[in-house]
Design a protein around this motif. Structure first.
Motif, PDB file in Angstrom:
ATOM      1  N   ILE A  66       5.566   1.479   8.179  1.00  0.00           N
ATOM      2  CA  ILE A  66       5.332   2.885   8.152  1.00  0.00           C
ATOM      3  C   ILE A  66       6.179   3.759   9.075  1.00  0.00           C
ATOM      4  CG2 ILE A  66       3.397   4.488   8.712  1.00  0.00           C
ATOM      5  CD1 ILE A  66       1.383   2.058   8.416  1.00  0.00           C
ATOM      6  N   PRO A  78      -5.820  -4.638   5.982  1.00  0.00           N
ATOM      7  CA  PRO A  78      -4.687  -3.849   6.334  1.00  0.00           C
ATOM      8  C   PRO A  78      -5.204  -2.848   7.540  1.00  0.00           C
ATOM      9  CG  PRO A  78      -5.253  -3.776   3.955  1.00  0.00           C
ATOM     10  CD  PRO A  78      -6.512  -4.625   4.847  1.00  0.00           C
ATOM     11  N   CYS A 113       5.658  -4.003   3.718  1.00  0.00           N
ATOM     12  CA  CYS A 113       4.167  -4.138   3.745  1.00  0.00           C
ATOM     13  C   CYS A 113       3.821  -5.236   3.066  1.00  0.00           C
ATOM     14  CB  CYS A 113       3.647  -2.910   3.107  1.00  0.00           C
ATOM     15  SG  CYS A 113       1.852  -2.943   2.746  1.00  0.00           S
ATOM     16  N   GLU A 147       0.510  -6.061   3.133  1.00  0.00           N
ATOM     17  CA  GLU A 147      -0.988  -5.804   3.196  1.00  0.00           C
ATOM     18  C   GLU A 147      -1.374  -6.479   4.201  1.00  0.00           C
ATOM     19  OE1 GLU A 147      -3.481  -5.995  -0.270  1.00  0.00           O
ATOM     20  OE2 GLU A 147      -1.750  -6.127  -1.747  1.00  0.00           O
ATOM     21  N   CYS A 148      -0.631  -6.493   5.236  1.00  0.00           N
ATOM     22  CA  CYS A 148      -1.121  -7.209   6.509  1.00  0.00           C
ATOM     23  C   CYS A 148      -1.229  -8.890   6.460  1.00  0.00           C
ATOM     24  CB  CYS A 148      -2.204  -6.543   7.348  1.00  0.00           C
ATOM     25  SG  CYS A 148      -1.848  -4.991   8.218  1.00  0.00           S
ATOM     26  N   ASN A 203       4.284  -4.794  10.562  1.00  0.00           N
ATOM     27  CA  ASN A 203       5.450  -5.012   9.992  1.00  0.00           C
ATOM     28  C   ASN A 203       6.653  -3.935  10.185  1.00  0.00           C
ATOM     29  OD1 ASN A 203       4.921  -7.591   9.090  1.00  0.00           O
ATOM     30  ND2 ASN A 203       3.672  -6.680   7.419  1.00  0.00           N
ATOM     31  N   CYS A 229       0.873  -0.880  12.413  1.00  0.00           N
ATOM     32  CA  CYS A 229       1.550  -1.945  11.357  1.00  0.00           C
ATOM     33  C   CYS A 229       2.261  -2.879  12.087  1.00  0.00           C
ATOM     34  CB  CYS A 229       2.447  -1.032  10.541  1.00  0.00           C
ATOM     35  SG  CYS A 229       3.250  -2.099   9.397  1.00  0.00           S
ATOM     36  N   CYS A 262      -3.689  -0.389   8.725  1.00  0.00           N
ATOM     37  CA  CYS A 262      -3.565   1.044   8.496  1.00  0.00           C
ATOM     38  C   CYS A 262      -4.666   1.642   7.845  1.00  0.00           C
ATOM     39  CB  CYS A 262      -2.353   1.466   7.773  1.00  0.00           C
ATOM     40  SG  CYS A 262      -2.163   0.561   6.031  1.00  0.00           S
ATOM     41  N   LEU A 270       0.895  -1.124   0.075  1.00  0.00           N
ATOM     42  CA  LEU A 270       0.048  -0.131  -0.045  1.00  0.00           C
ATOM     43  C   LEU A 270       0.919   1.206   0.069  1.00  0.00           C
ATOM     44  CD1 LEU A 270      -2.758  -1.002   2.551  1.00  0.00           C
ATOM     45  CD2 LEU A 270      -2.478  -1.615   0.316  1.00  0.00           C
TER      46      LEU A 270
HETATM   47 FE1  SF4 Z   1       1.618  -2.104   7.431  1.00  0.00          FE
HETATM   48 FE2  SF4 Z   1      -0.250  -3.684   7.007  1.00  0.00          FE
HETATM   49 FE3  SF4 Z   1      -0.634  -1.319   6.378  1.00  0.00          FE
HETATM   50 FE4  SF4 Z   1       1.102  -2.666   5.179  1.00  0.00          FE
HETATM   51  S1  SF4 Z   1      -1.180  -2.761   5.130  1.00  0.00           S
HETATM   52  S2  SF4 Z   1       1.681  -0.577   5.910  1.00  0.00           S
HETATM   53  S3  SF4 Z   1       1.802  -4.020   6.664  1.00  0.00           S
HETATM   54  S4  SF4 Z   1      -0.277  -1.932   8.493  1.00  0.00           S
END
Ligand code: SF4
Ligand code: SF4
Length: 83
Positions: free
Chosen positions: A24, A48, A38, A40-41, A21, A19, A50, A3
């Protein structure tokens, strides 16, 4: 797909701690997402995180970083291995 955060970001600081990971961080003018981190979770959450918390909906998928689910899982496993 990773993202990305657009310049509509109001620097509210809400997404960064959500997040899983650590993808961010604060950029030059507004928050940015590291596409290498990222997933996408994928591997952590169904949605996601975020995107769930962003009050101004400024986190679209990044057309410059198109990845299928398998690639996102591979990225998740790589990040887990790194610790
Ligand atoms: Fe972080 Fe998930 Fe957002 Fe990617 S989608 S930036 S892994 S919170
Ligand atoms: Fe910017 Fe949205 Fe993150 Fe707030 S939640 S810092 S507006 S991207």
């Amino acid at each position: 797909m990773a993202l990305t955060i657009t310049d509509e970001c109001i620097n509210c600081d809400v997404c960064e701690p959500e997040c899983p990971n650590q993808a961010i961080s604060m950029g030059e003018d507004f928050y940015v997402i590291d596409p290498k981190r990222c997933t996408e979770c994928v591997g952590h959450f169904d949605e996601p995180q975020c995107v769930q918390v962003c009050p101004v909906e400024c986190i679209p998928v990044d057309p410059a970083n198109v990845e299928d689910k398998e690639t996102l899982w591979a990225k998740y496993r790589r990040l887990q291995a790194q610790g």
